[in-house]
Design a protein around this motif. Structure first.
Motif: not given
Length: 241
Positions: A231-241
Motif C-alpha cells: 500500500t505504500g503506508l504502514p498500517p497505523g497511518t493507513l488505518l487513520l486515513r
C-alpha cells in the motif's frame, strides 16, 4: 465500507451486491484531493468522467487526484471473474486503467456507454448491463483456486505444490492460469487477499499484534512490512486515513 443502496450527493462511498453473482455495485462522490485504492485482487468496470474505464488488478496501491464532487460508479468483479467478460487476460491489465473502447469493438463499447450515459441513474444501468452481458459460467478451476487461497492453504511449506496437484496442474501451469485470471500468481494473490482481511479486522479496533497472529503473519512486524509493501503506508497511518 458502507453497504446499502446507490449513493446520492453528500454520500462519499456506498456499495451493495450487484446483480451479477459475486460482484459488487459501488458509487463514490470524491471529497477532493488525493485518494488511494488498495490492491484487492479484483477488476472493476468504472463509469467516470463520462466514459467507461476498466481498472485492472493492482499489485500495489493506486493513487489519484479528483476534484470535489466528482462522481464514480463501478462494478467490482470477484477475483478471477473479469477476464472472460472483457476478453483480455488479467496479466495484460495489471496496474492499468484502460478505456473499455480499447478492449471491445467501438460499436459494442459505444452501445454500453450510451446506455449508461442516458440512464436516470447510471450506476443502476451499469449494474443491469453487466449482468445481462455476462454469459460465461465461472471457471471451476479458478473458483477452486480462489477458495483454496482464501482458506489459507498456501501458507504452509508445500502450499502451491499441493494446490497445483489438487487441480492436476504443474506449478508452472498453475502460475500461468493464475496470471491470466488474477493478474498475478497464487502466492501474490494470497498476500493481497490476506492483507485486506487483516485490515478489515484491524478497523474494528483490534490490536495489530492480535490481527497478525489471527491471520497467519509471523508477528506484527511481518504484518506491517507486508502492508507497507502493498500500500505504500504502514498500517497505523493507513488505518487513520
Amino acid at each position: 465500507m458502507e453497504t446499502g443502496g446507490v449513493s446520492q450527493v453528500g454520500e462519499p462511498y456506498r456499495e451493495r451486491p450487484a446483480l451479477l453473482p459475486g460482484a459488487a455495485l459501488w458509487t463514490r462522490t470524491a471529497e477532493g484531493g488525493e485518494y488511494r485504492i488498495l490492491p484487492d485482487g479484483c477488476m472493476d468496470l468504472l463509469f467516470m468522467d463520462d466514459d467507461l474505464v476498466v481498472s485492472g488488478p493492482d499489485s500495489r496501491a493506486y493513487t489519484g487526484i479528483a476534484d470535489a464532487g466528482t462522481r464514480y460508479a463501478g462494478i467490482r468483479f470477484s477475483p478471477g471473474a473479469a477476464p472472460d467478460y472483457f476478453g483480455v487476460p488479467a496479466r495484460e491489465l495489471l496496474n492499468e486503467r484502460v478505456p473499455l473502447r480499447e478492449l471491445w469493438s467501438p460499436a459494442r463499447s459505444r452501445r454500453l456507454l450510451d446506455q449508461v450515459r442516458s440512464a436516470p441513474v447510471p450506476a443502476l444501468a451499469l449494474d443491469q448491463a453487466v449482468a445481462s452481458l455476462a454469459e460465461e459460467p465461472p471457471d471451476r478451476l479458478i473458483t477452486h483456486v480462489l477458495r483454496s487461497v482464501r482458506s489459507g492453504m498456501l501458507r504452509g511449506g508445500a502450499g502451491v505444490i499441493s494446490l497445483a496437484s489438487s487441480v492436476g496442474l504443474s506449478e508452472r501451469q498453475l502460475h500461468r492460469r493464475c496470471l491470466n485470471a488474477f493478474g498475478y500468481g497464487p502466492k501474490m494473490l494470497d498476500r493481497v487477499l490476506r492483507m485486506n482481511v487483516a485490515l478489515d479486522h484491524a478497523r474494528t479496533g483490534a490490536a495489530l499484534a492480535d490481527v497478525a497472529a489471527l491471520h497467519g503473519y509471523s508477528d506484527q512486524a511481518h504484518l506491517s512490512r507486508d502492508v507497507k509493501a502493498l500500500t505504500g503506508l504502514p498500517p497505523g497511518t493507513l488505518l487513520l486515513r
